[in-house]
Design a protein around this motif. Structure first.
Motif, PDB file in Angstrom:
ATOM      1  N   GLY A  93       0.836  -1.103  -0.008  1.00 62.60           N
ATOM      2  CA  GLY A  93      -0.053   0.144   0.119  1.00 62.60           C
ATOM      3  C   GLY A  93       0.888   1.203   0.037  1.00 62.60           C
ATOM      4  O   GLY A  93       0.303   2.428  -0.226  1.00 62.60           O
ATOM      5  N   THR A  94       2.100   1.218   0.013  1.00 62.47           N
ATOM      6  CA  THR A  94       3.035   2.385   0.243  1.00 62.47           C
ATOM      7  C   THR A  94       3.471   2.774  -1.447  1.00 62.47           C
ATOM      8  O   THR A  94       4.252   3.609  -1.419  1.00 62.47           O
ATOM      9  CB  THR A  94       4.180   2.241   1.182  1.00 62.47           C
ATOM     10  OG1 THR A  94       4.954   1.077   0.671  1.00 62.47           O
ATOM     11  CG2 THR A  94       3.464   1.861   2.364  1.00 62.47           C
ATOM     12  N   LEU A  95       3.115   1.632  -2.193  1.00 59.17           N
ATOM     13  CA  LEU A  95       3.625   1.860  -3.664  1.00 59.17           C
ATOM     14  C   LEU A  95       2.583   2.192  -4.643  1.00 59.17           C
ATOM     15  O   LEU A  95       1.369   2.064  -4.492  1.00 59.17           O
ATOM     16  CB  LEU A  95       4.200   0.444  -4.061  1.00 59.17           C
ATOM     17  CG  LEU A  95       5.271  -0.185  -3.281  1.00 59.17           C
ATOM     18  CD1 LEU A  95       5.689  -1.466  -3.636  1.00 59.17           C
ATOM     19  CD2 LEU A  95       6.623   0.796  -3.483  1.00 59.17           C
ATOM     20  N   ASP A  96       2.803   2.962  -5.640  1.00 61.54           N
ATOM     21  CA  ASP A  96       2.061   3.157  -6.827  1.00 61.54           C
ATOM     22  C   ASP A  96       1.743   2.040  -7.752  1.00 61.54           C
ATOM     23  O   ASP A  96       2.211   0.852  -7.497  1.00 61.54           O
ATOM     24  CB  ASP A  96       2.341   4.623  -7.181  1.00 61.54           C
ATOM     25  CG  ASP A  96       3.424   4.524  -8.404  1.00 61.54           C
ATOM     26  OD1 ASP A  96       4.095   3.570  -8.540  1.00 61.54           O
ATOM     27  OD2 ASP A  96       4.256   5.724  -8.403  1.00 61.54           O
ATOM     28  N   ALA A  97       1.312   2.265  -8.563  1.00 65.55           N
ATOM     29  CA  ALA A  97       0.940   1.242  -9.866  1.00 65.55           C
ATOM     30  C   ALA A  97       2.144   0.801 -10.557  1.00 65.55           C
ATOM     31  O   ALA A  97       2.334  -0.377 -11.209  1.00 65.55           O
ATOM     32  CB  ALA A  97      -0.192   1.825 -10.714  1.00 65.55           C
ATOM     33  N   ASP A  98       3.232   1.704 -10.591  1.00 68.28           N
ATOM     34  CA  ASP A  98       4.221   1.349 -11.230  1.00 68.28           C
ATOM     35  C   ASP A  98       5.374   0.797 -10.339  1.00 68.28           C
ATOM     36  O   ASP A  98       6.464   0.678 -10.814  1.00 68.28           O
ATOM     37  CB  ASP A  98       4.895   2.663 -11.949  1.00 68.28           C
ATOM     38  CG  ASP A  98       4.115   3.177 -13.041  1.00 68.28           C
ATOM     39  OD1 ASP A  98       3.499   2.084 -13.770  1.00 68.28           O
ATOM     40  OD2 ASP A  98       3.821   4.479 -13.126  1.00 68.28           O
ATOM     41  N   GLY A  99       5.097   0.471  -8.892  1.00 70.58           N
ATOM     42  CA  GLY A  99       5.892  -0.160  -8.185  1.00 70.58           C
ATOM     43  C   GLY A  99       6.900   0.987  -7.388  1.00 70.58           C
ATOM     44  O   GLY A  99       8.070   0.649  -6.926  1.00 70.58           O
ATOM     45  N   ARG A 100       6.413   2.409  -7.595  1.00 68.40           N
ATOM     46  CA  ARG A 100       7.340   3.319  -7.004  1.00 68.40           C
ATOM     47  C   ARG A 100       6.736   3.661  -5.592  1.00 68.40           C
ATOM     48  O   ARG A 100       5.491   3.669  -5.549  1.00 68.40           O
ATOM     49  CB  ARG A 100       7.579   4.551  -7.943  1.00 68.40           C
ATOM     50  CG  ARG A 100       8.426   4.202  -9.310  1.00 68.40           C
ATOM     51  CD  ARG A 100       8.557   5.410 -10.078  1.00 68.40           C
ATOM     52  NE  ARG A 100       9.809   5.108 -11.126  1.00 68.40           N
ATOM     53  CZ  ARG A 100       9.341   4.608 -12.235  1.00 68.40           C
ATOM     54  NH1 ARG A 100       8.272   3.919 -12.637  1.00 68.40           N
ATOM     55  NH2 ARG A 100      10.400   4.558 -13.271  1.00 68.40           N
TER      56      ARG A 100
END
Length: 279
Positions: A201-208
């Motif tokens: 949950g700390t990541l965006d859809a691109d894994g950043r």
């Protein structure tokens, strides 16, 4: 605390010949040793790091599946990876730094201040059009020395007491927290009082990583604000390092519980909570 380096920043350093130690710390439950995948393709100059054998001490009993290594063993590893005192070290993996964060955390814990994670990991490197190399890099030995103590750590008793005065974040998948499934450890559930905070949950859809203000808002909703005693727990102390990094990006200092659920669930004297509520 500086945490991240972008793909373009890392590529520029490598292309210009600026001294940079790149560590490839791939690890998953299904493939705990990442050397084969590393051989097939890694960021140029990167050195393979074995999370199981170099970032853990399996000779220690009763402290979970990935006890912290000794200072001496970690010093040997740092030098084997070619790290010199003062080097910039960049750690990465193929799981959005959920494994590489263990190397980041240990290097910081060992007193090496110049260590960053590649935002988005190896997938981001490839997505931005940069190439991988094959084979194995064996660097000249470094001279770095580990001096543990720069990052806060809590033990199992402190983890038990923390929910009464602060926040213990359980970063495993929500279904493991609730006790619906447990693929690895002997009992299902969570430490009583721990709050569910899946590290994905700390990541965006691109894994950043999400932006600092977004992360701060997310943690505030879980009761974590600057000044709140907080620690992160997971299955065995690997993914929890990733949550410590996310908290640092949000401006919050957090401790790591290295033993995590693997230590807690193997101790029959410890109570177990199930369901979506902390207790």
């Amino acid at each position: 605390m500086s945490i991240l380096i972008s793909v373009r920043e890392l590529a520029a350093r490598i292309e210009s010949g600026m001294r940079t130690v790149v560590l490839d710390a791939r690890w998953t439950l299904a493939e705990p040793h990442g050397l084969e995948a590393y051989r097939a393709g890694h960021i140029p100059t990167a050195v393979s790091v074995d999370v199981e054998d170099e970032l853990s001490d399996h000779g220690v009993a009763g402290r979970g599946r990935h006890p912290l290594p000794t200072e001496a063993a970690f010093t040997d590893a740092m030098r084997r990876w070619g790290i010199r005192s003062g080097d910039l070290v960049v750690v990465t993996d193929t799981t959005s730094n959920q494994a590489a964060a263990r190397a980041w955390w240990l290097l910081r814990h060992a007193g090496h201040e110049s260590v960053l994670m590649l935002d988005g990991g190896i997938d981001a490197w490839v997505a931005d059009g940069y190439s991988l190399e094959t084979g194995v890099n064996v660097p000249e030995p470094g001279d770095a020395t580990a001096h543990f103590g720069a990052m806060p750590v809590i033990d199992i008793d402190e983890a038990a007491a923390l929910p009464d005065r602060g926040v213990l974040l359980d970063v495993r998948a929500a279904e493991r927290y609730r006790g619906e499934v447990e693929p690895v450890d002997p009992k299902a559930g969570h430490i009583p009082g721990a709050v569910s905070s899946p590290t994905t949950g700390t990541l965006d859809a691109d894994g950043r990583f999400l932006a600092p203000d977004v992360l701060a808002e997310r943690f505030a909703a879980l009761g974590v604000v600057p000044g709140t005693p907080v620690a992160a727990s997971c299955g065995s102390g690997v993914a929890a390092s990733h949550q410590v990094a996310a908290l640092a990006i949000a401006g919050i200092d957090a401790a790591l519980f290295p033993g995590s659920w693997s230590q807690w669930s193997n101790d029959d004297s410890r109570p177990v909570a199930t369901g979506s509520a902390p207790r």
